[in-house]
Design a protein around this motif. Structure first.
Motif, mmCIF file in Angstrom:
data_model
loop_
_atom_site.group_PDB
_atom_site.id
_atom_site.type_symbol
_atom_site.label_atom_id
_atom_site.label_comp_id
_atom_site.label_asym_id
_atom_site.label_seq_id
_atom_site.Cartn_x
_atom_site.Cartn_y
_atom_site.Cartn_z
ATOM 1 N N PHE A 43 42.718 29.790 36.571
ATOM 2 C CA PHE A 43 42.793 31.162 37.190
ATOM 3 C C PHE A 43 43.378 31.254 38.303
ATOM 4 O O PHE A 43 43.530 30.520 39.677
ATOM 5 C CB PHE A 43 41.326 31.648 37.233
ATOM 6 N N ALA A 44 44.087 32.500 38.504
ATOM 7 C CA ALA A 44 44.778 33.000 39.864
ATOM 8 C C ALA A 44 44.509 34.334 40.211
ATOM 9 O O ALA A 44 44.161 35.139 39.402
ATOM 10 C CB ALA A 44 46.199 32.833 39.741
ATOM 11 N N TYR A 45 44.058 34.591 41.436
ATOM 12 C CA TYR A 45 43.322 35.837 41.733
ATOM 13 C C TYR A 45 44.528 36.230 42.906
ATOM 14 O O TYR A 45 44.715 35.535 43.714
ATOM 15 C CB TYR A 45 42.156 35.593 42.126
ATOM 16 N N ALA A 46 44.433 37.677 43.001
ATOM 17 C CA ALA A 46 45.160 38.324 44.078
ATOM 18 C C ALA A 46 44.088 39.391 44.696
ATOM 19 O O ALA A 46 43.479 40.125 43.741
ATOM 20 C CB ALA A 46 46.630 38.809 43.881
ATOM 21 N N SER A 47 44.293 39.637 46.041
ATOM 22 C CA SER A 47 43.149 40.482 46.429
ATOM 23 C C SER A 47 43.717 41.074 47.610
ATOM 24 O O SER A 47 44.454 40.463 48.428
ATOM 25 C CB SER A 47 41.814 40.010 46.753
ATOM 26 N N ASN A 48 43.416 42.332 47.898
ATOM 27 C CA ASN A 48 43.493 43.056 49.512
ATOM 28 C C ASN A 48 42.257 43.172 50.013
ATOM 29 O O ASN A 48 41.970 43.863 51.051
ATOM 30 C CB ASN A 48 44.363 44.316 49.265
ATOM 31 N N GLY A 49 41.098 42.728 49.439
ATOM 32 C CA GLY A 49 39.768 42.597 50.231
ATOM 33 C C GLY A 49 39.146 43.901 49.441
ATOM 34 O O GLY A 49 37.902 44.070 49.421
ATOM 35 N N LEU A 50 39.798 45.027 48.766
ATOM 36 C CA LEU A 50 39.235 45.946 48.282
ATOM 37 C C LEU A 50 39.287 45.803 46.806
ATOM 38 O O LEU A 50 38.267 46.469 46.170
ATOM 39 C CB LEU A 50 40.001 47.220 48.958
ATOM 40 N N ASN A 51 40.520 45.461 46.198
ATOM 41 C CA ASN A 51 40.335 45.180 44.806
ATOM 42 C C ASN A 51 40.901 43.771 44.388
ATOM 43 O O ASN A 51 41.487 43.047 45.382
ATOM 44 C CB ASN A 51 41.746 46.374 44.321
ATOM 45 N N TRP A 52 40.756 43.547 43.063
ATOM 46 C CA TRP A 52 41.069 42.297 42.682
ATOM 47 C C TRP A 52 42.104 42.219 41.513
ATOM 48 O O TRP A 52 41.828 43.097 40.634
ATOM 49 C CB TRP A 52 39.772 41.560 42.492
ATOM 50 N N TYR A 53 42.751 41.334 41.385
ATOM 51 C CA TYR A 53 43.743 41.164 40.264
ATOM 52 C C TYR A 53 43.409 39.618 39.800
ATOM 53 O O TYR A 53 43.341 38.528 40.469
ATOM 54 C CB TYR A 53 45.253 41.300 40.432
ATOM 55 N N GLN A 54 43.141 39.441 38.262
ATOM 56 C CA GLN A 54 42.856 38.055 37.976
ATOM 57 C C GLN A 54 44.039 37.894 36.800
ATOM 58 O O GLN A 54 44.649 38.568 35.801
ATOM 59 C CB GLN A 54 41.489 38.281 37.189
ATOM 60 N N VAL A 55 44.392 36.645 36.857
ATOM 61 C CA VAL A 55 45.272 35.978 35.808
ATOM 62 C C VAL A 55 44.680 34.694 35.102
ATOM 63 O O VAL A 55 44.269 33.762 36.033
ATOM 64 C CB VAL A 55 46.658 35.632 36.691
ATOM 65 N N ASP A 56 44.486 34.629 33.796
ATOM 66 C CA ASP A 56 44.361 33.546 33.487
ATOM 67 C C ASP A 56 45.466 32.632 33.076
ATOM 68 O O ASP A 56 46.177 33.014 32.002
ATOM 69 C CB ASP A 56 43.564 33.707 31.937
ATOM 70 N N MET A 57 45.842 31.742 33.621
ATOM 71 C CA MET A 57 46.993 30.989 33.471
ATOM 72 C C MET A 57 47.087 30.128 32.125
ATOM 73 O O MET A 57 48.396 29.986 31.596
ATOM 74 C CB MET A 57 47.258 29.742 34.626
ATOM 75 N N MET A 58 45.992 30.271 31.273
ATOM 76 C CA MET A 58 46.041 29.284 30.157
ATOM 77 C C MET A 58 46.292 30.294 28.762
ATOM 78 O O MET A 58 47.220 30.055 28.085
ATOM 79 C CB MET A 58 44.758 28.638 29.668
ATOM 80 N N THR A 59 45.737 31.511 28.893
ATOM 81 C CA THR A 59 45.935 32.453 27.925
ATOM 82 C C THR A 59 47.075 33.646 28.352
ATOM 83 O O THR A 59 47.338 33.942 27.288
ATOM 84 C CB THR A 59 44.601 33.339 27.467
ATOM 85 N N GLY A 60 47.393 33.720 29.522
ATOM 86 C CA GLY A 60 48.173 34.545 29.806
ATOM 87 C C GLY A 60 47.874 36.011 30.110
ATOM 88 O O GLY A 60 48.425 36.999 30.442
ATOM 89 N N LYS A 61 46.427 36.186 29.828
ATOM 90 C CA LYS A 61 45.776 37.497 30.195
ATOM 91 C C LYS A 61 45.544 37.833 31.604
ATOM 92 O O LYS A 61 45.346 36.810 32.441
ATOM 93 C CB LYS A 61 44.364 37.583 29.466
ATOM 94 N N GLU A 62 46.022 39.039 31.942
ATOM 95 C CA GLU A 62 45.683 39.368 33.310
ATOM 96 C C GLU A 62 45.578 40.840 33.485
ATOM 97 O O GLU A 62 45.845 41.739 32.528
ATOM 98 C CB GLU A 62 47.144 38.887 34.196
ATOM 99 N N GLY A 63 45.075 41.177 34.749
ATOM 100 C CA GLY A 63 44.720 42.458 34.813
ATOM 101 C C GLY A 63 43.654 42.676 36.024
ATOM 102 O O GLY A 63 43.269 41.883 36.552
ATOM 103 N N ASP A 64 43.386 43.850 36.390
ATOM 104 C CA ASP A 64 42.409 44.167 37.411
ATOM 105 C C ASP A 64 41.123 43.726 36.993
ATOM 106 O O ASP A 64 40.843 43.842 35.842
ATOM 107 C CB ASP A 64 42.285 45.865 37.775
#
Length: 185
Positions: free
Chosen positions: A29-50
Motif C-alpha cells: 500500500f501507498a498513501y499520500a496525505s496533507n494531514g487533512l485528507n488521505w489517498y490510498q493506492v493498492d499496489m497489488m490490485t491497482g485500486k486507488e482513491g480517497d
C-alpha cells in the motif's frame, strides 16, 4: 508507505512519490496525505482513491497484505536479520532481494535467481538468506527438524575470504571448511 505534504497542498500531490517509494520497497500500500485528507493506492490490485478515516491499523494492513497463510513465510519473518549488533543495516534493494528469495522459497520454488550488479552486497544478501534458512531450520523436506546444509561458492580467493568473514555470525560448529571448500552446514 506514506508521503506527506503540507496542509496548503492537495493531498494528491504526493501520490506519484508514494507509488515510487512503495514500488522500490515492494510495499503493498501507498498513501499520500496533507494531514487533512488521505489517498490510498493498492499496489497489488491497482485500486486507488480517497480514503475515509479511520486509517487502517497495522493488523488490518498485515491481514490485507498476507491474507493467504504461509507457515514458512511466517517462520522466516520471526527471525531478525543479523546486523552484527547494529553495526550495519540492509539497503532497501538488499532487503527486497532477500524478501523476494525467501518468499519464493516459502512458496516452494526450487530455483531462484537474483541478479545484482558489482558492489551491491551480494555476499551480504547470500548471508542473510542463509541466516534465515539456518535459523528457521528450513530444509528440502520442509519439516523443521534439522538445520539445512548450505553450499556457498566463490570464484576467487578474495571473495571466499570476504564470505568467510561475512558468515562469521554463524556458530563455529556450523561452519566447516569454509575457507577451502566454501561449505556451511
Amino acid at each position: 508507505m506514506l508521503e506527506a505534504k503540507k496542509a496548503s497542498v492537495s493531498h494528491r500531490n504526493g501520490v506519484g512519490q508514494a507509488k515510487d517509494y512503495a514500488e522500490r520497497l515492494a510495499a503493498r500500500f501507498a498513501y499520500a496525505s496533507n494531514g487533512l485528507n488521505w489517498y490510498q493506492v493498492d499496489m497489488m490490485t491497482g485500486k486507488e482513491g480517497d480514503l475515509a478515516l479511520p486509517f487502517p491499523t497495522p493488523d488490518q494492513l498485515w491481514d490485507l497484505t498476507f491474507s493467504r497463510p504461509n507457515t514458512w513465510r511466517d517462520r522466516f519473518g520471526e527471525i531478525d536479520f543479523e546486523t552484527d549488533g547494529g553495526k550495519w543495516e540492509l539497503r532497501y534493494y538488499q532487503h527486497r532481494a532477500i524478501t523476494a528469495a525467501l518468499d519464493a522459497i516459502a512458496e516452494g520454488d526450487r530455483r531462484i535467481l537474483l541478479t545484482l550488479a558489482t558492489g551491491t552486497g551480494k555476499t551480504s544478501i547470500a548471508f542473510q538468506i542463509a541466516w534465515k534458512l539456518f535459523q528457521s531450520k528450513w530444509n528440502l523436506s520442509r519439516e523443521p527438524l534439522r538445520r539445512p546444509r548450505i553450499l556457498f561458492l566463490a570464484d576467487r580467493n578474495i571473495l571466499a575470504d570476504q564470505a568467510y568473514n561475512a558468515f562469521s555470525a554463524f556458530p563455529n560448529d556450523a561452519v566447516r571448511g569454509a575457507r577451502s571448500w566454501g561449505i556451511l552446514q
